[in-house]
Write a protein that holds these residues in place. Sequence first.
Motif: not given
Length: 99
Positions: A53-78
């Motif tokens: 999250i410190e190297e990719a703050q824009d991605l952390a913001t886009k996916y509303a990461v408010r604490s770590v670890p945060t996991f996001v599951v993508f299926k077929n790109g979504e």
Amino acid sequence: MSVTNEAELNAEINGSDIVLVDFYAQWCGPCKAMAPTLDKIDGEVAKVVKIDIEEAQDLATKYAVRSVPTFVVFKNGEATDQRAGGMTEGQLRSWLGTA
């Protein structure tokens, strides 16, 4: 696999059926504790992609990461589900089966 920008992330999530994105930080104890479990399921249950999250703050913001670890599951790109906090291997496997 670590990514640092949106183009790299898009290439990873569009290239596999199920991708688990792990938003983490180097200083995060629970993130370090999850690492062996993530290594174990990588390629078996889902493709695991790590984002500091410190190297990719824009991605952390886009996916509303408010604490770590945060996991996001993508299926077929979504993005299909998101969860924050550490999990046991069993909890992670169960969640990936229903996410």
